[in-house]
Write a protein that holds these residues in place. Sequence first.
Motif, PDB file in Angstrom:
ATOM      1  N   GLN A  75       0.843  -1.186   0.000  1.00 12.45           N
ATOM      2  CA  GLN A  75       0.000   0.000   0.000  1.00 12.45           C
ATOM      3  C   GLN A  75       0.883   1.242   0.000  1.00 12.45           C
ATOM      4  OE1 GLN A  75      -2.841   0.255   3.235  1.00 12.45           O
ATOM      5  NE2 GLN A  75      -4.153   1.607   2.023  1.00 12.45           N
ATOM      6  N   ALA A  76       0.726   2.033  -1.040  1.00 13.07           N
ATOM      7  CA  ALA A  76       1.439   3.294  -1.152  1.00 13.07           C
ATOM      8  C   ALA A  76       0.536   4.400  -0.609  1.00 13.07           C
ATOM      9  CB  ALA A  76       1.795   3.565  -2.604  1.00 13.07           C
ATOM     10  N   PRO A  77       1.115   5.508  -0.177  1.00 13.29           N
ATOM     11  CA  PRO A  77       0.303   6.607   0.362  1.00 13.29           C
ATOM     12  C   PRO A  77      -0.772   7.062  -0.625  1.00 13.29           C
ATOM     13  CG  PRO A  77       2.608   6.980   0.834  1.00 13.29           C
ATOM     14  CD  PRO A  77       2.551   5.798  -0.077  1.00 13.29           C
ATOM     15  N   GLY A  78      -1.992   7.160  -0.143  1.00 12.37           N
ATOM     16  CA  GLY A  78      -3.082   7.614  -0.978  1.00 12.37           C
ATOM     17  C   GLY A  78      -3.659   6.580  -1.910  1.00 12.37           C
ATOM     18  N   LYS A  79      -3.145   5.365  -1.837  1.00 18.45           N
ATOM     19  CA  LYS A  79      -3.631   4.303  -2.722  1.00 18.45           C
ATOM     20  C   LYS A  79      -4.196   3.152  -1.912  1.00 18.45           C
ATOM     21  CE  LYS A  79      -0.557   5.223  -6.610  1.00 18.45           C
ATOM     22  NZ  LYS A  79       0.388   4.618  -7.596  1.00 18.45           N
ATOM     23  N   GLU A  80      -5.002   2.340  -2.561  1.00 19.96           N
ATOM     24  CA  GLU A  80      -5.553   1.163  -1.905  1.00 19.96           C
ATOM     25  C   GLU A  80      -4.496   0.060  -1.812  1.00 19.96           C
ATOM     26  OE1 GLU A  80     -10.253   1.621  -3.240  1.00 19.96           O
ATOM     27  OE2 GLU A  80      -9.091  -0.120  -3.844  1.00 19.96           O
ATOM     28  N   ARG A  81      -4.687  -0.806  -0.838  1.00 18.40           N
ATOM     29  CA  ARG A  81      -3.794  -1.954  -0.712  1.00 18.40           C
ATOM     30  C   ARG A  81      -4.032  -2.888  -1.888  1.00 18.40           C
ATOM     31  NH1 ARG A  81      -3.438  -4.952   5.003  1.00 18.40           N
ATOM     32  NH2 ARG A  81      -3.098  -2.778   5.539  1.00 18.40           N
ATOM     33  N   GLU A  82      -2.952  -3.342  -2.487  1.00 22.68           N
ATOM     34  CA  GLU A  82      -3.069  -4.208  -3.658  1.00 22.68           C
ATOM     35  C   GLU A  82      -2.250  -5.480  -3.473  1.00 22.68           C
ATOM     36  OE1 GLU A  82      -1.412  -2.397  -7.152  1.00 22.68           O
ATOM     37  OE2 GLU A  82       0.527  -2.008  -6.220  1.00 22.68           O
ATOM     38  N   GLY A  83      -2.748  -6.542  -4.068  1.00 18.10           N
ATOM     39  CA  GLY A  83      -2.022  -7.804  -4.033  1.00 18.10           C
ATOM     40  C   GLY A  83      -0.830  -7.760  -4.971  1.00 18.10           C
ATOM     41  N   VAL A  84       0.277  -8.307  -4.521  1.00 20.47           N
ATOM     42  CA  VAL A  84       1.512  -8.318  -5.294  1.00 20.47           C
ATOM     43  C   VAL A  84       1.865  -9.735  -5.742  1.00 20.47           C
ATOM     44  CG1 VAL A  84       3.990  -7.883  -5.182  1.00 20.47           C
ATOM     45  CG2 VAL A  84       2.397  -6.283  -4.117  1.00 20.47           C
ATOM     46  N   ALA A  85       1.828 -10.652  -4.800  1.00 19.41           N
ATOM     47  CA  ALA A  85       2.179 -12.038  -5.095  1.00 19.41           C
ATOM     48  C   ALA A  85       1.462 -12.938  -4.109  1.00 19.41           C
ATOM     49  CB  ALA A  85       3.692 -12.252  -4.993  1.00 19.41           C
ATOM     50  N   PRO A 101      10.842   2.985  -8.688  1.00 15.41           N
ATOM     51  CA  PRO A 101      10.283   3.914  -7.697  1.00 15.41           C
ATOM     52  C   PRO A 101       8.816   3.631  -7.392  1.00 15.41           C
ATOM     53  CG  PRO A 101      11.694   5.105  -9.208  1.00 15.41           C
ATOM     54  CD  PRO A 101      11.603   3.695  -9.733  1.00 15.41           C
ATOM     55  N   GLU A 102       8.074   3.169  -8.388  1.00 13.57           N
ATOM     56  CA  GLU A 102       6.653   2.878  -8.168  1.00 13.57           C
ATOM     57  C   GLU A 102       6.419   1.634  -7.320  1.00 13.57           C
ATOM     58  OE1 GLU A 102       8.178   3.427 -11.093  1.00 13.57           O
ATOM     59  OE2 GLU A 102       7.356   2.146 -12.688  1.00 13.57           O
ATOM     60  N   ASP A 103       7.480   0.905  -6.991  1.00 13.30           N
ATOM     61  CA  ASP A 103       7.357  -0.217  -6.061  1.00 13.30           C
ATOM     62  C   ASP A 103       7.396   0.250  -4.609  1.00 13.30           C
ATOM     63  OD1 ASP A 103       9.475  -2.097  -8.249  1.00 13.30           O
ATOM     64  OD2 ASP A 103       7.304  -2.286  -8.045  1.00 13.30           O
ATOM     65  N   SER A 104       7.681   1.520  -4.386  1.00  8.33           N
ATOM     66  CA  SER A 104       7.748   2.045  -3.029  1.00  8.33           C
ATOM     67  C   SER A 104       6.389   1.946  -2.356  1.00  8.33           C
ATOM     68  CB  SER A 104       8.204   3.508  -3.048  1.00  8.33           C
ATOM     69  OG  SER A 104       9.505   3.625  -3.578  1.00  8.33           O
ATOM     70  N   ALA A 105       6.365   1.354  -1.179  1.00  8.37           N
ATOM     71  CA  ALA A 105       5.109   1.145  -0.461  1.00  8.37           C
ATOM     72  C   ALA A 105       5.402   0.439   0.857  1.00  8.37           C
ATOM     73  CB  ALA A 105       4.141   0.291  -1.290  1.00  8.37           C
ATOM     74  N   MET A 106       4.371   0.351   1.676  1.00  4.45           N
ATOM     75  CA  MET A 106       4.425  -0.531   2.836  1.00  4.45           C
ATOM     76  C   MET A 106       4.003  -1.913   2.344  1.00  4.45           C
ATOM     77  SD  MET A 106       5.107  -0.537   6.103  1.00  4.45           S
ATOM     78  CE  MET A 106       4.739   1.055   6.849  1.00  4.45           C
ATOM     79  N   GLN A 157       2.461  -6.527  10.414  1.00  2.00           N
ATOM     80  CA  GLN A 157       2.437  -5.092  10.688  1.00  2.00           C
ATOM     81  C   GLN A 157       2.995  -4.262   9.537  1.00  2.00           C
ATOM     82  OE1 GLN A 157       4.831  -7.067  11.665  1.00  2.00           O
ATOM     83  NE2 GLN A 157       6.682  -5.949  11.109  1.00  2.00           N
ATOM     84  N   GLY A 158       3.650  -4.926   8.593  1.00  2.00           N
ATOM     85  CA  GLY A 158       4.167  -4.235   7.424  1.00  2.00           C
ATOM     86  C   GLY A 158       5.630  -3.883   7.529  1.00  2.00           C
ATOM     87  N   THR A 159       6.269  -3.776   6.384  1.00  8.80           N
ATOM     88  CA  THR A 159       7.657  -3.344   6.313  1.00  8.80           C
ATOM     89  C   THR A 159       7.783  -2.385   5.132  1.00  8.80           C
ATOM     90  OG1 THR A 159       9.972  -4.087   6.236  1.00  8.80           O
ATOM     91  CG2 THR A 159       8.405  -5.322   4.892  1.00  8.80           C
ATOM     92  N   GLN A 160       8.456  -1.275   5.339  1.00  6.99           N
ATOM     93  CA  GLN A 160       8.516  -0.216   4.336  1.00  6.99           C
ATOM     94  C   GLN A 160       9.595  -0.499   3.298  1.00  6.99           C
ATOM     95  OE1 GLN A 160       6.506   2.582   4.050  1.00  6.99           O
ATOM     96  NE2 GLN A 160       7.586   2.989   2.122  1.00  6.99           N
ATOM     97  N   VAL A 161       9.224  -0.304   2.043  1.00  3.14           N
ATOM     98  CA  VAL A 161      10.170  -0.394   0.933  1.00  3.14           C
ATOM     99  C   VAL A 161      10.172   0.948   0.212  1.00  3.14           C
ATOM    100  CG1 VAL A 161      10.642  -1.452  -1.310  1.00  3.14           C
ATOM    101  CG2 VAL A 161       9.926  -2.878   0.617  1.00  3.14           C
ATOM    102  N   THR A 162      11.338   1.534   0.074  1.00  2.31           N
ATOM    103  CA  THR A 162      11.469   2.814  -0.605  1.00  2.31           C
ATOM    104  C   THR A 162      12.507   2.678  -1.716  1.00  2.31           C
ATOM    105  OG1 THR A 162      10.930   4.008   1.427  1.00  2.31           O
ATOM    106  CG2 THR A 162      11.961   5.263  -0.355  1.00  2.31           C
ATOM    107  N   VAL A 163      12.094   2.995  -2.935  1.00  7.31           N
ATOM    108  CA  VAL A 163      12.982   2.895  -4.085  1.00  7.31           C
ATOM    109  C   VAL A 163      13.188   4.289  -4.656  1.00  7.31           C
ATOM    110  CG1 VAL A 163      13.407   1.789  -6.297  1.00  7.31           C
ATOM    111  CG2 VAL A 163      12.048   0.603  -4.554  1.00  7.31           C
ATOM    112  N   SER A 164      14.414   4.723  -4.695  1.00  8.24           N
ATOM    113  CA  SER A 164      14.715   6.056  -5.207  1.00  8.24           C
ATOM    114  C   SER A 164      15.240   5.981  -6.640  1.00  8.24           C
ATOM    115  CB  SER A 164      15.750   6.738  -4.315  1.00  8.24           C
ATOM    116  OG  SER A 164      16.925   5.960  -4.235  1.00  8.24           O
ATOM    117  N   SER A 165      14.944   7.029  -7.385  1.00 13.86           N
ATOM    118  CA  SER A 165      15.344   7.044  -8.801  1.00 13.86           C
ATOM    119  C   SER A 165      16.748   7.584  -8.965  1.00 13.86           C
ATOM    120  CB  SER A 165      14.360   7.897  -9.598  1.00 13.86           C
ATOM    121  OG  SER A 165      14.286   9.193  -9.066  1.00 13.86           O
TER     122      SER A 165
END
Length: 125
Positions: free
Chosen positions: A37-47, A85-90, A117-125
Motif C-alpha cells: 500500500q502506497a500513500p493515498g492508494k488502496e492496498r493491492e495484491g503483489v504475489a 520507484p513505483e514499487d515504493s510502499a508498505m 504489521q508491514g515493512t517499508q520499501v522505498t525505491v529512489s530514482s
Amino acid sequence: QVQLVESGGGSVQAGGSLRLICAASGNTPICMGWFRQAPGKEREGVAAIAGDGTTNYADSVKGRFTISRDNAKNILILQMSSLKPEDSAMYYCAAATRGAGWWWWRFLNNKYDYWGQGTQVTVSS
C-alpha cells in the motif's frame, strides 16, 4: 491464530534488489500472500502462493518478484529485483486459513485472515 512478522524492507536505488521475509507462528496457514500500500492508494495484491505451491503475481511485478515459502521454517519470502520507484510502499504479509477457490480470491484483501504489521520499501530514482 497466526502471527506474522515481516522484515527486510529498506531503501534502495532503482534497479536494486530487496528480500522480504515473513515469519509465521501459531497455526500453519494454507495460503499466503504479499500486499502493498502506497500513500493515498488502496492496498493491492503483489504475489500469492497457494497451499500446493502454485504462485501468481500482479502484472506490475511479474518477472521481477518471486514469492516462495519454506514450510520447514514457516517463513514466506518475497525476492524483489529490478525495483522501480513505483514499487515504493508498505509491504504486508497475509495468511489465509482456507484454500478452496484460491485462484479467485488470491488478491482480495478481505479473504485473508491474518496480517503482519508491514515493512517499508522505498525505491529512489
